[in-house]
Write a protein that holds these residues in place. Structure first.
Motif, PDB file in Angstrom:
ATOM      1  N   ARG A 236       0.828  -1.203   0.000  1.00  0.00           N
ATOM      2  CA  ARG A 236       0.000   0.000   0.000  1.00  0.00           C
ATOM      3  C   ARG A 236       0.867   1.260   0.000  1.00  0.00           C
ATOM      4  O   ARG A 236       0.537   2.255  -0.639  1.00  0.00           O
ATOM      5  CB  ARG A 236      -0.920   0.003   1.227  1.00  0.00           C
TER       6      ARG A 236
ATOM      7  N   PHE B  16     -13.009  -4.109   2.515  1.00  0.00           N
ATOM      8  CA  PHE B  16     -12.164  -3.159   1.795  1.00  0.00           C
ATOM      9  C   PHE B  16     -13.050  -2.284   0.913  1.00  0.00           C
ATOM     10  O   PHE B  16     -13.854  -2.793   0.132  1.00  0.00           O
ATOM     11  CB  PHE B  16     -11.175  -3.918   0.909  1.00  0.00           C
TER      12      PHE B  16
ATOM     13  N   ASP C 144     -13.448   1.243  -1.751  1.00  0.00           N
ATOM     14  CA  ASP C 144     -12.758   2.147  -2.668  1.00  0.00           C
ATOM     15  C   ASP C 144     -13.819   2.983  -3.398  1.00  0.00           C
ATOM     16  O   ASP C 144     -14.819   2.443  -3.876  1.00  0.00           O
ATOM     17  CB  ASP C 144     -11.921   1.346  -3.672  1.00  0.00           C
TER      18      ASP C 144
ATOM     19  N   ARG D  98      -9.009   4.998   7.326  1.00  0.00           N
ATOM     20  CA  ARG D  98      -8.605   5.444   5.997  1.00  0.00           C
ATOM     21  C   ARG D  98      -7.179   4.975   5.757  1.00  0.00           C
ATOM     22  O   ARG D  98      -6.275   5.250   6.544  1.00  0.00           O
ATOM     23  CB  ARG D  98      -8.672   6.963   5.884  1.00  0.00           C
TER      24      ARG D  98
ATOM     25  N   GLU E 182      -9.189   5.066  -0.275  1.00  0.00           N
ATOM     26  CA  GLU E 182      -9.345   3.688   0.185  1.00  0.00           C
ATOM     27  C   GLU E 182      -9.612   3.652   1.691  1.00  0.00           C
ATOM     28  O   GLU E 182      -8.965   4.356   2.472  1.00  0.00           O
ATOM     29  CB  GLU E 182      -8.089   2.875  -0.125  1.00  0.00           C
TER      30      GLU E 182
ATOM     31  N   ASP F 107      -9.114  -7.463  -0.249  1.00  0.00           N
ATOM     32  CA  ASP F 107      -8.547  -6.653  -1.333  1.00  0.00           C
ATOM     33  C   ASP F 107      -8.770  -7.330  -2.684  1.00  0.00           C
ATOM     34  O   ASP F 107      -9.120  -6.678  -3.674  1.00  0.00           O
ATOM     35  CB  ASP F 107      -7.057  -6.449  -1.066  1.00  0.00           C
TER      36      ASP F 107
END
Length: 414
Positions: A186, A287, A289, A328, A333, A395
């Motif tokens: 990440r 997860f 986004d 966060r 994300e 993910d």
């Protein structure tokens, strides 16, 4: 002869020829422009016309000494020379001298270059070097392969490594072992996409002691925009007693949204796993986004993007229980940890979040701003029995949603 004159005029540096008496025999156009004269105004004049008035006598003495034993002098051999323009203004110059023997006449070729830009660069480099050497923050510079090319004294103090010991070493020499591959992946996703990253990190000193620091990484690019180096600046939080409270806040919460950051998330998710493992209860990792956030950021600017992230965080919080954690991770994300939940509850929350985030945002602009939400989730102990695997699976589920159209949820399917 005309060929040589054309060459003389084509040279970008100022050129002049001086005889043994110090009189100017020839100048090119570049020298005339440099000093503010027409070339004909200088021919036949003493070369001291181009030096500061108060130094004319000293220059004449030096010139006579030079004529007694002429020899080539390289450009920049003297660092504090000044030229005097026609209007009387002074400016730094670099000069190269070369003796010319033309028959029985002794002459000197002078090449004159404006040193203003060089002096300015040197001054800036001196300031940068002073800051680099004296700042309390540890600074490390690496190449694009993360091999160390420079460190400052504060780095040596913080890590207990000398510069000689770490030059050429990979940055992994400092790894503590407390962060998994997900953490570093990440981090590098952010660096490669935005050119920077900052956050709290655990590293290891030469003695083996593990310490906590705040790290900011920036990318240095060449003129073509390609990365050539990375600069890391760190603050050892354990040794900053005078700002411990503020730093601890920075260390555990995202400065923009006020949500827990990655470090606090790692602590909470580990405790969630320990409780679930002890009590035999399930938990989920989700997860998230945003869809379309980058387009809004590019079109409306980062301030609007930041404001949008704040409101998104607020909406997400509205749907969380006291026992849940939402963090966060960076950019757009987020990651949610849901304690003691079954599949039906996870699905209901996923659909609720997608609907809530999909509603228009009123940010005080001419029109509402709209984004979507994609999310993937994994479930303990159904999908995995350890935290790194659960995060990776969530993910992967999110990635599948992104590939198949976005604006939806997906459960991990191994």
């Amino acid at each position: 002869m005309q060929v040589f004159e054309k060459i003389f005029e084509a040279v970008p540096d100022g050129l002049l020829v001086v005889d043994a008496a110090g009189l100017i025999l020839y100048v090119n156009g570049a020298l005339g422009r440099l000093f503010g004269y027409l070339p004909d105004e200088l021919v036949g004049q003493p070369v001291e016309r181009l030096t500061p008035r108060q130094l004319a006598s000293a220059h004449a003495t030096y010139r006579e000494q030079y004529q007694a034993a002429p020899k080539a002098r390289a450009m920049g051999a003297s660092n504090d020379l000044l030229g005097c323009r026609k209007d009387g203004s002074l400016f730094p110059v670099d000069i190269m001298l070369s003796p010319l023997d033309i028959g029985s006449q002794k002459q000197t070729l002078c090449v004159v270059r404006d040193a203003t830009a060089r002096k300015e660069v040197e001054a800036k480099l001196h300031i940068a070097s002073t800051v680099f050497q004296s700042t309390q923050e540890a600074i490390v510079v690496t190449d694009v392969d993360c091999r160390i090319v420079a460190v400052n004294p504060a780095f040596e103090t913080a890590t207990e490594y000398t510069e000689k010991e770490v030059l050429g070493q990979h940055m992994r020499v400092l790894r503590s072992g407390r962060h998994d591959q997900f953490f570093y992946r990440r981090m590098w996703d952010a660096i490669l996409s935005t050119g920077e990253w900052q956050g709290a990190i655990w590293n290891r000193r030469k003695s083996g002691e593990i310490y906590h620091e705040w790290l900011s990484i920036s990318t240095v690019r060449d003129r073509d925009g390609q990365p050539v180096q990375y600069v890391g600046i760190t603050t050892d939080m354990g040794r900053m007693n005078h700002v411990e409270t503020a730093v601890e806040r920075l260390a555990h919460y995202d400065a923009l949204t006020g949500l827990p950051n990655r470090l606090l998330l790692n602590s909470r998710i580990q405790k969630t796993w320990e409780r679930a493992h002890r009590d035999g209860k399930p938990f989920a990792v989700m997860f998230l986004d945003l869809d379309g956030f980058k387009a809004i950021n590019d079109k409306l600017g980062h301030p609007v993007g930041d404001e949008l992230l704040k409101v998104v965080a607020s909406r997400l919080r509205e749907n969380m229980r006291e026992t849940d954690t939402i963090a966060r991770l960076g950019g757009d994300e987020f990651l949610i940890v849901l304690e003691d939940v079954g599949r039906d509850e996870i699905v209901a929350l996923a659909e609720q979040l997608i609907k809530r985030i999909g509603a228009p945002f009123d940010l005080g602009l001419n029109e509402p701003v709209c984004v979507g939400l994609s999310l993937g989730w994994s479930h303990y102990p159904k999908h995995a029995d350890n935290v790194p695997a659960l995060i990776r699976q969530a993910d992967e589920a999110l990635y599948q949603v992104k590939r198949s159209g976005r604006g939806a949820w997906r459960e991990y399917c191994g």
